[in-house]
Design an enzyme around this catalytic site. Structure first.
Site, PDB file in Angstrom:
ATOM      1  CD  GLN A  51      -2.981  -0.851   2.334  1.00 40.23           C
ATOM      2  OE1 GLN A  51      -3.027  -1.658   3.239  1.00 40.23           O
ATOM      3  NE2 GLN A  51      -3.747   0.235   2.303  1.00 40.23           N
ATOM      4  CG  HIS A  52       0.370   3.615   2.393  1.00 48.11           C
ATOM      5  ND1 HIS A  52      -0.865   4.184   2.543  1.00 48.11           N
ATOM      6  CD2 HIS A  52       0.535   2.774   3.450  1.00 48.11           C
ATOM      7  CE1 HIS A  52      -1.426   3.712   3.648  1.00 48.11           C
ATOM      8  NE2 HIS A  52      -0.616   2.844   4.201  1.00 48.11           N
ATOM      9  CG  ASP A 102       0.133  -5.192   1.498  1.00 48.47           C
ATOM     10  OD1 ASP A 102      -0.686  -4.352   1.932  1.00 48.47           O
ATOM     11  OD2 ASP A 102       1.356  -5.094   1.701  1.00 48.47           O
TER      12      ASP A 102
END
Length: 461
Positions: free
Chosen positions: A69-70, A222
């Site tokens: 992520q991110h 994820d």
């Protein structure tokens, strides 16, 4: 047999699993490494994807990607990266996070706006950092994608517009979980210019096709994929021990935690996945093994030869800064070392520190749930350690459910691909087998010593 391919593009590697779409049986799998850094050329991910998934893809009727992520993948108008992608665990944007939270009216207002209080992990903080530190790259940024978006588009037929899902989108800092939509003005305010954002595909949607006509699912983050793989039920808490440590739970209502300890993400099925995250998890053990000059099996044996409490040795394992609690500039801190401290104490203290850090995430998450915690499930590469299997339930003071080893993020992506392929209203029912219960005598004194050290060091970071 109809097969689907699930891909996990994590911080460390790409893992691909080829799965029977009807019952979730894994029939083949492969993996390829990623560079070890907090900023990475996105082409390294596509290269790893081709190495791990390329030979398996022709056998699949559908494919989906779950990703870390991110991460900020900033592209110019020709879809070339303007700089290496910044990963979730790159904390250089900590100051930008504080600045944006203040601009948005403070922590609770920020949580109400996008579901979470911003920390350095969030994509939007990296956009602000880019504006302030690399203005030429910011000026050339035309489109911003997440890692899984970038890889999904790579798999899709040429000319396919970029797409994402609400789960991964909710970790950007410019997606409203309350309104279930992008807030593009927030991204523009952070970067200093408007940018294109990917289309948000629906849960279970066939979002695209490959050049060979295979269905491409929306993909997801994820954490959302792992929850999908294990079919989390209300009251379940999932602990994942990988590069980061994560405690998550599915909820029907969005969470907006103004304390910032719990991020109020969406999930991959249409509801929500609040979670609490640590920046340091398996790498606590990696570093300890390296410092002691042993492999992980030897580290576990050393740890289990020491008593609970490690003869008073306590570690605060914030080696790469920390997110729960939010201490981006923290460092690791040891206390209680004496002339009698030995290698076994140091080994066990590392496992106990990991357990206490994970306990912090579970406590923070439990405070935001609308029902008591029921089952606690444990997954991730580090859970193969017999020391962690014995020490973690003792530190948490509760039984843990350990599913059989497997690539659950990739399996969740595969389940999403099977869902998109079926066109059904809900994901296919895949059984989880081989689950073991881990139990141990509680060791509350270990947690108490850890909490004292955590509070004593709060002013330092």
């Amino acid at each position: 047999m109809t097969l689907v391919l699930g891909i996990d593009s994590s911080t460390q590697s790409t893992k691909a699993v080829l799965v029977d779409a009807d019952d979730g049986t894994v029939v083949a799998q492969d993996a390829a490494p990623h560079p070890d850094a907090t900023e990475v050329d996105p082409h390294a991910w596509t290269t790893a994807l081709e190495a791990a998934a390329g030979p398996l893809l022709p056998r699949a009727a559908g494919v989906s990607v779950a990703g870390q992520q991110h991460g900020m993948v900033a592209l110019d108008e020709h879809d070339a990266p303007v700089r290496p992608a910044l990963l979730w665990n790159d904390t250089r944007s900590a100051g930008a996070a504080r600045q944006l939270v203040e601009e948005w009216g403070g922590p609770q207002a920020c949580a109400d706006l996008v579901g979470s209080v911003l920390v350095a992990s969030f994509t939007v903080t990296k956009l602000r950092w880019l504006r302030d530190h690399e203005p030429e790259a910011a000026r050339r940024t035309h489109r911003v994608l997440l890692p899984h978006d970038h890889l999904s588009r790579h798999l899709a037929a040429p000319g396919t517009a970029a797409f994402t899902d609400r789960g991964d989108a909710s970790g950007t800092g410019y997606f409203s979980t309350r309104e279930d939509r992008w807030r593009p003005e927030l991204a523009a305010a952070a970067l200093g210019r408007e940018v294109e954002l990917p289309r948000v595909a629906g849960a279970g949607e066939a979002a695209a096709e490959t050049r060979h006509g295979q269905v491409v699912g929306p993909g997801t983050g994820d954490n959302m994929a792992a929850a999908l793989a294990l079919d989390l039920q209300p009251g379940d808490v999932l602990i994942s021990v990988g590069t980061s440590g994560v405690a998550s739970a599915r909820t029907q209502a969005a969470v907006h935690d103004g304390s910032g300890l719990v991020t109020g993400f969406a999930d991959a099925t249409g509801v929500f996945l609040p979670l609490a995250v640590t920046l340091n998890a398996a790498r606590i053990l990696d570093l300890q093994a390296r410092l002691l000059g042993v492999d992980h099996d030897e580290l576990a044996a050393l740890a289990l030869s020491a008593p609970p409490g490690s003869h008073g040795t306590t570690l605060l394992p914030y080696y790469g800064g920390e997110r729960t609690p939010d201490r981006p500039h923290a460092v690791g801190t040891w206390t209680g070392l004496t002339t009698t401290t030995d290698r076994a104490d140091l080994a066990r203290a590392a496992f106990e520190a990991l357990g206490c850090s994970l306990a912090d995430t579970v406590d923070a998450l439990a405070a935001q749930l609308d029902r008591p915690v029921g089952r606690v499930l444990l997954i991730g590469g580090a859970t193969r350690s017999r020391a962690l299997q014995q020490i973690l339930p003792a530190v948490l003071g509760r039984d843990l459910e350990l599913p059989e080893p497997g690539e659950y993020v990739a399996r969740g992506a595969a389940r999403q691909a099977a869902w998109a392929l079926s066109g059904a209203a809900t994901p296919p029912a895949w059984p989880t087998t081989g689950t073991r219960t881990l139990t141990a005598e509680p060791t509350p004194e270990v947690r108490e010593a850890y909490v004292r050290l955590r509070e004593q060091t709060g002013a330092w970071s």
